[in-house]
Design an enzyme around this catalytic site. Structure first.
Site, PDB file in Angstrom:
ATOM      1  N   ASP A   1     -56.671 -24.029 -50.262  1.00  0.00           N
ATOM      2  CA  ASP A   1     -56.399 -24.269 -48.929  1.00  0.00           C
ATOM      3  C   ASP A   1     -58.427 -24.622 -48.609  1.00  0.00           C
ATOM      4  O   ASP A   1     -58.527 -25.099 -47.199  1.00  0.00           O
ATOM      5  CB  ASP A   1     -56.401 -23.110 -48.532  1.00  0.00           C
ATOM      6  CG  ASP A   1     -54.661 -22.849 -48.719  1.00  0.00           C
ATOM      7  OD1 ASP A   1     -54.127 -23.756 -48.930  1.00  0.00           O
ATOM      8  OD2 ASP A   1     -54.371 -21.570 -48.395  1.00  0.00           O
TER       9      ASP A   1
ATOM     10  N   GLY B   1      -9.215   8.184 -29.492  1.00  0.00           N
ATOM     11  CA  GLY B   1      -8.181   8.020 -31.380  1.00  0.00           C
ATOM     12  C   GLY B   1      -8.505   7.350 -31.703  1.00  0.00           C
ATOM     13  O   GLY B   1      -7.636   6.486 -32.906  1.00  0.00           O
TER      14      GLY B   1
ATOM     15  N   HIS C   1     -48.618 -14.317 -53.986  1.00  0.00           N
ATOM     16  CA  HIS C   1     -48.311 -15.621 -54.965  1.00  0.00           C
ATOM     17  C   HIS C   1     -48.188 -15.409 -56.102  1.00  0.00           C
ATOM     18  O   HIS C   1     -48.158 -15.774 -56.892  1.00  0.00           O
ATOM     19  CB  HIS C   1     -48.824 -16.671 -55.206  1.00  0.00           C
ATOM     20  CG  HIS C   1     -49.409 -17.404 -53.549  1.00  0.00           C
ATOM     21  ND1 HIS C   1     -51.296 -17.037 -53.929  1.00  0.00           N
ATOM     22  CD2 HIS C   1     -49.256 -18.278 -52.824  1.00  0.00           C
ATOM     23  CE1 HIS C   1     -51.705 -18.157 -51.992  1.00  0.00           C
ATOM     24  NE2 HIS C   1     -50.289 -18.267 -51.709  1.00  0.00           N
TER      25      HIS C   1
ATOM     26  N   ASP D   1       5.442  11.926 -40.860  1.00  0.00           N
ATOM     27  CA  ASP D   1       3.744  11.938 -40.497  1.00  0.00           C
ATOM     28  C   ASP D   1       3.492  13.750 -40.610  1.00  0.00           C
ATOM     29  O   ASP D   1       4.672  13.958 -39.545  1.00  0.00           O
ATOM     30  CB  ASP D   1       4.142  11.803 -39.419  1.00  0.00           C
ATOM     31  CG  ASP D   1       2.196  11.643 -39.187  1.00  0.00           C
ATOM     32  OD1 ASP D   1       1.321  11.235 -40.236  1.00  0.00           O
ATOM     33  OD2 ASP D   1       1.890  12.565 -38.302  1.00  0.00           O
TER      34      ASP D   1
ATOM     35  N   SER E   1     -11.061  15.122 -37.954  1.00  0.00           N
ATOM     36  CA  SER E   1     -10.646  14.496 -36.570  1.00  0.00           C
ATOM     37  C   SER E   1      -9.829  14.908 -35.977  1.00  0.00           C
ATOM     38  O   SER E   1      -9.601  14.522 -34.733  1.00  0.00           O
ATOM     39  CB  SER E   1      -9.849  13.376 -37.898  1.00  0.00           C
ATOM     40  OG  SER E   1     -11.025  12.360 -38.431  1.00  0.00           O
ATOM     41  N   SER E   2      -8.469  15.741 -36.951  1.00  0.00           N
ATOM     42  CA  SER E   2      -7.266  15.965 -35.731  1.00  0.00           C
ATOM     43  C   SER E   2      -8.135  17.227 -34.679  1.00  0.00           C
ATOM     44  O   SER E   2      -7.141  17.369 -33.855  1.00  0.00           O
ATOM     45  CB  SER E   2      -6.508  16.296 -36.911  1.00  0.00           C
ATOM     46  OG  SER E   2      -6.459  16.657 -38.311  1.00  0.00           O
TER      47      SER E   2
ATOM     48  N   GLY F   1     -49.974 -22.932 -47.859  1.00  0.00           N
ATOM     49  CA  GLY F   1     -48.843 -22.568 -48.873  1.00  0.00           C
ATOM     50  C   GLY F   1     -46.832 -22.475 -48.122  1.00  0.00           C
ATOM     51  O   GLY F   1     -47.721 -21.567 -47.154  1.00  0.00           O
TER      52      GLY F   1
END
Lengths: 550, 550
Positions: free
Chosen positions: B115, B469, B216, B533, B432-433, B59
């Site tokens: 089968d 960056g 199945h 900023d 990050s900075s 199947g």
């Protein structure tokens, strides 16, 4: 439990430990707190190698990226952060120190701020130590138009492969950097997901399907509502092709289908079929995947990456690698079809088949017996199975009757007769018993051809019926009558004695409460007590008919 | 839409079409109504080949089984039914006819009635046509104790591989049959699922997690309620080991982890780690997977197969094959670990570092400026970001102040001073900075070492900051003050002029409503109007401090 995890904070290390246990690499000792995996055969001091080291990495949760891509012809090593979080500068630097020899080291970094900064600072520190380190930043996601910083997603895997291939060819660092940057400019990817990724220990957020959803659940372009795989793929391919057209890139393409984590094999197969149809078979030169290449935990979605099928890309991506997660680039073409040979090789039925009246009449009587037995057999089957044993046998009997009527069954010779009955029963009787009886008669016919012994050929057929059907005497099936009857004949007894053996065998099924095969296997034992198996009953009646008329 | 499908009844053919388009095989023409896939390079009339053909199938819904296992060293062809339903006798017979040459053909069949019968009858018909056909039935599932007909599940894939390997070695049919039957006797598999498979177009049934659920959705052994991957694996391994012990089989094992369809890569990695730990590394000689090998659509579960690691099995399963879905048998071992090199290569901080009082004092004034600016900067950041710019810069200033206090920063030479500041900021400033400023000073220090020019070295550092960056002037970041200031100095202007340039650049950020990098990228444009900023403001104040004291 929603998922096969232990403690949420153990997921990353468990996955990496399994990778390390089954791959040719070494892993940073757990007490270091760093997650670094490096090709076991790599020695940066090996001057003869003259190969550039290729490192990649980033947050975890994208497995098999990145450790699965470590191997000859791909990555030298990988640095993993925790789930969706960049690895530390310290970890990246330690990895660079471990792999970077005279030929230098290329860092392949996906375009996320954390990764850029941590890999970047590590690269600068490594340079201060005199190491030749370069970085290529992959930004293949086209989900946000004119994004200043497109994200790096599944296309990154192609960069790993190209870089690793070139390194294996002893290409100098500057050339590898230039080649991978050229690849990055030719690369576009876009994803879509029906549902987002769920962090271990958390339930996934309820969220509409999104186009361009990032591999950390970042917002996509927009919510979408595709109604089919066709629609989903069309939503992905349109902006992807626009982005490539804007860059003056055209097909045929190398296409990548990436499982974002939650697609079944069948969905991925459907998506591959849809992709090939929508792009057109001639426009897809090669396909990578469908496979989980750059996942987002269990996100139920996929991404497509397209890259022009330039020879230098095809060569590099087709080259062998020992990296376990690389699924191999596969050339695409219109499928080769063939017409299967379904001719009736030995048609045992024919017009004006030779008739032996005695046998023909005997068969007609058996047909009548089975038709008469229908109600009794159905009633027995209603108690032990699904109530259609009589109807099913009658279908077979009807098919034989019709063939006799049309003069299509050769009743002069038993081998073709058995073959013909086998042919009729498989076609017209249906159900397991139709196939089983067909096996009996087909095999008996073949055996009779070879051995020439009627009884032995039937015994061979019954043997095959047991082999393929899986039942044996005592399992409450027709074998409980068939086997004693045929054994009686094998002992040289008369048909009457064989019929008695069949009858005794059938009666005995009423005392069998354990059914191991056939439908009765699913019926409670108590319900079987005192009920004769309908198949065995039918066999007993057939033998009784044969005995009474011989 | 729940899943990436088109019409439910198109799933099987779509998946097979994708396979055919990307593999070296031919597929029965759609108009035949049969689903047969066969190695493209197979020619049954090629006497020189002398290889037994290996066919399997059953199947659909178990992909990549069976078509994914077609290739040199594995299956010659595969016959697919529709979802969870056996292929017809006609289809199996047509496949046998196509592949079966002088050397014969072996059918590998999973132990399901449909089968067995359909493949069985096809085999009998083929024999009548003079073809040498044998069948091996795989019944590796141990979920139901003493089951008369154990099901065939993922272990079947190992039978494909052994049979295909032996066929490639020109082993005669009878020997291949015997060897595969021996493998089947040594094989045990057991699955568990958190949720059942959903047929395309249908919602999955609500069903508790089950041990031994069939491929199945047939009933399992019992409902279970594992609370972790560890518990889930223990539930699977206990009966599996019992079954093998009952057959007097012992490890070390070849283990298979099969994704039943719905597991993420991460879950599979965790399960592999758990398996290795629970069996013990020395008891798992080789691992196949974890991978979707014999799936049940999107069933969220896995199965484990164990087989003693006898040399003949290891050799056959380790041999190369071109079958695309074979994931490769991988030897297992305790991971090789190493201690990553995390030493501080160039410690730019030292005890009793040389001091230049003028520079030391200037630095102290900058520290004071940044500390004083904290509230202003936080206020600006509250309007454009997450409100911690001032706090973050103060952390950096504090780290520098502490190092100056302890006499650990060399203020007599600018290169080690820059390196020292870079080292402090990445460790103590955070965010990050912190990394960005660390990159600036680390790269500037390295450049100064090489080029000897103070202003150019800072320009190099700012360049690296942009590279890693990803921001550029105009993106509302500290670069909007830094770049004009350094360009002023590059033109040979005074520190006062540079400070003015920084101030002008910072002021200009108040008119930038589009932020392309940093946190302001996520803030609505209107909220940015008129807001300087905070990073650029800090840079302007630092340059003003420098100008006022030089």
């Amino acid at each position: 439990m929603e998922r096969f995890y232990n403690a949420p904070d153990q997921v990353v290390d468990a996955v990496l430990a399994a990778t390390a246990a089954t791959s040719d690499l070494r892993i940073a000792a757990p007490e270091s707190g760093l997650r670094i995996l490096i090709r076991e055969d790599w020695d940066r001091t090996d001057q003869g190698r003259q190969q550039v080291a290729i490192l990649s990495g980033g947050g975890a949760g994208h497995e098999p990226a990145h450790a699965g891509y470590i191997g000859d012809g791909m990555l030298t090593g990988a640095i993993s952060g925790s789930l969706f979080a960049s690895p530390s500068v310290e970890a990246v630097l330690a990895a660079i120190r471990d792999v970077c020899g005279e030929a230098g080291c290329l860092l392949v970094v996906k375009n996320y701020t954390g990764d850029r900064l941590n890999f970047g600072l590590a690269a600068e520190r490594a340079r201060r130590e005199g190491l030749a380190v370069e970085m290529v930043i992959v930004a293949d996601d086209v989900s946000i138009q004119d994004a200043p910083q497109p994200r790096g997603i599944a296309g990154t895997v192609l960069v790993h492969k190209l870089a690793g291939y070139l390194a294996s060819q002893k290409t100098p660092l500057t050339e590898i950097k230039a080649a991978t940057e050229s690849l990055c400019r030719s690369l576009a990817s876009l994803g879509m997901a029906l549902s987002p990724a769920a962090q271990p220990g958390q339930r996934p957020a309820a969220r509409a399907p999104e186009l361009g959803l990032g591999i950390h659940n970042e917002s996509g372009t927009r919510e979408v509502d595709p109604q089919s795989a066709d629609e989903a793929m069309a939503l992905v391919l349109a902006p992807l092709r626009d982005a490539l057209t804007n860059r003056h890139l055209s097909g045929p393409w190398i296409a990548v289908i990436n499982d974002l984590g939650g697609c079944s094999t069948q969905e991925l197969g459907v998506l591959a079929d849809v992709l090939l149809r929508q792009l057109g078979p001639s426009q897809v030169s090669h396909l990578l995947g469908p496979a989980p290449l750059m996942t987002s935990l269990d996100m139920h979605g996929f991404s497509v990456t397209l890259l022009p099928a330039a020879a230098e890309f095809v060569d590099a991506l087709s080259a062998p690698t020992s990296a376990p997660a690389w699924p191999g680039l596969r050339p695409c073409r219109a499928p080769t079809t063939f017409a299967p040979d379904t001719h009736q090789a030995h048609d045992a039925l024919s017009e004006d088949a030779p008739q032996d009246t005695r046998i023909t009449n005997q068969l007609k009587r058996i047909v009548a017996t089975l038709r008469d037995a229908r109600q009794d057999l159905d009633a027995l089957d209603a108690k032990s199975g699904d109530g259609d044993a009589g109807a099913s046998l009658q279908s077979g009997a009807d098919a034989i009757a019709a063939a006799l009527e049309a003069g299509r069954l050769n009743t002069q010779a038993m081998a073709p007769l058995f073959a013909g009955i086998g042919q009729l029963l498989s076609r017209d009787m249906g159900g397991s018993s139709g196939v089983l009886l067909s096996i009996l008669f087909t095999a008996a016919g073949a055996s009779l051809d070879q051995r020439g012994d009627l009884v032995e050929s039937l015994a061979d057929g019954i043997e095959k019926m047991q082999t393929y059907g899986g039942a044996k005497p005592g399992d409450r099936t027709m074998l409980d009558a068939l086997v004693p009857a045929i054994e009686s004949l094998q002992r040289g007894e008369s048909l009457s004695q064989a019929a008695q053996a069949a009858r005794d065998g059938a009666q005995a099924t009423a005392t069998l409460t354990r059914a191991n095969a056939g439908r009765s296997a699913y019926v409670p034992e108590s319900a079987l007590q005192g009920v004769v198996d309908p198949g065995a009953e039918a066999v007993a009646r057939v033998f009784e008919t044969l005995a009474s008329t011989t």
